[in-house]
Design a protein around this motif. Structure first.
Motif, PDB file in Angstrom:
ATOM      1  N   TYR A  33       0.826  -1.205   0.000  1.00  0.00           N
ATOM      2  CA  TYR A  33       0.000   0.000   0.000  1.00  0.00           C
ATOM      3  C   TYR A  33       0.857   1.250   0.000  1.00  0.00           C
ATOM      4  CZ  TYR A  33      -3.861  -3.050   1.381  1.00  0.00           C
ATOM      5  OH  TYR A  33      -4.803  -4.039   1.424  1.00  0.00           O
ATOM      6  N   MET A  35       0.431   4.577   1.578  1.00  0.00           N
ATOM      7  CA  MET A  35      -0.418   5.187   2.590  1.00  0.00           C
ATOM      8  C   MET A  35       0.369   6.254   3.342  1.00  0.00           C
ATOM      9  SD  MET A  35      -3.175   3.391   2.142  1.00  0.00           S
ATOM     10  CE  MET A  35      -4.253   3.682   3.507  1.00  0.00           C
ATOM     11  N   ARG A 133      -9.456  -2.228   1.858  1.00  0.00           N
ATOM     12  CA  ARG A 133      -8.906  -1.522   0.697  1.00  0.00           C
ATOM     13  C   ARG A 133      -7.976  -2.449  -0.069  1.00  0.00           C
ATOM     14  NH1 ARG A 133      -7.255   4.569   0.753  1.00  0.00           N
ATOM     15  NH2 ARG A 133      -6.788   4.796  -1.438  1.00  0.00           N
ATOM     16  N   PRO A 135      -4.858  -3.559  -2.297  1.00  0.00           N
ATOM     17  CA  PRO A 135      -3.499  -3.015  -2.374  1.00  0.00           C
ATOM     18  C   PRO A 135      -3.369  -2.053  -3.560  1.00  0.00           C
ATOM     19  CG  PRO A 135      -3.412  -5.353  -1.917  1.00  0.00           C
ATOM     20  CD  PRO A 135      -4.854  -5.017  -2.198  1.00  0.00           C
ATOM     21  N   ASN A 136      -2.673  -0.944  -3.343  1.00  0.00           N
ATOM     22  CA  ASN A 136      -2.584   0.084  -4.375  1.00  0.00           C
ATOM     23  C   ASN A 136      -1.151   0.398  -4.806  1.00  0.00           C
ATOM     24  OD1 ASN A 136      -1.625   1.456  -2.155  1.00  0.00           O
ATOM     25  ND2 ASN A 136      -3.088   3.121  -2.258  1.00  0.00           N
ATOM     26  N   ARG A 137      -0.177  -0.333  -4.314  1.00  0.00           N
ATOM     27  CA  ARG A 137       1.207  -0.045  -4.663  1.00  0.00           C
ATOM     28  C   ARG A 137       1.504  -0.618  -6.035  1.00  0.00           C
ATOM     29  NH1 ARG A 137       5.074   2.240  -2.489  1.00  0.00           N
ATOM     30  NH2 ARG A 137       4.284   2.212  -0.382  1.00  0.00           N
TER      31      ARG A 137
END
Length: 165
Positions: A33, A35, A133, A135-137
């Motif tokens: 993430y 963040m 949420r 993962p957004n990496r």
């Protein structure tokens, strides 16, 4: 009040046996993430003394509250997230299901709190984080040094040791 992050040597000394669980959870989040992390401290006599809040765009992913020998993890599940939890309910351990069932549903969701003294709940907490949420990496693992702040004393080796794919 946000302050500079406490050196990991102090965090590790405070957590004791729970430090491996801390490394596992923080390593997973930092690897998967992007963040914002806000370290907050209060008065030593105050119950909210050492806290790490992990959020993005004003939305909390989770909060961690350090205590002597353990830490607390707080995760809030909104309506859609509760539906996902119910669909995947049996993939969670009995402890997590009991905490979920006993949590009161408020206007903003169910607030789940976990006392972490060892690694036994970390996989379930990570599963809750994934529900909360995705993962957004987007940085490939070979560029792990770019994957976030390492200033809670976690070295490159600590993070790579606790990565779950």
């Amino acid at each position: 009040m946000d302050r500079p992050t406490k050196p990991y040597s102090e965090v590790k000394a405070m957590l004791g046996d729970a430090s491996a669980a801390w490394e596992h959870l923080i390593g997973y989040i930092r690897f998967h993430y992007e963040m914002d992390e806000n370290w907050a401290e209060g008065k030593p006599t105050h119950k909210h003394f050492n806290n790490l809040f992990i959020k993005r765009s004003g939305k909390a992913l989770l909060s961690l509250h350090l205590r002597d020998g353990f830490f607390l993890v707080s995760v809030t599940l909104g309506g859609k997230e509760r539906d996902q939890f119910e669909e995947q309910r049996m993939t969670f351990g009995e402890t997590v299901r009991n905490i979920y069932d006993s949590a009161e549903t408020l206007h903003d969701g169910k607030w789940l709190g976990f006392e972490v003294r060892n690694d036994s709940l970390i996989d379930d907490i990570i599963h809750l984080v994934q529900i909360k949420r995705r993962p957004n990496r987007k940085i490939p693992p070979k560029d792990i040094e770019k994957c976030g702040r390492l200033d809670i004393g976690m070295s490159h080796d600590h993070i790579t040791k606790y990565i779950i794919t």
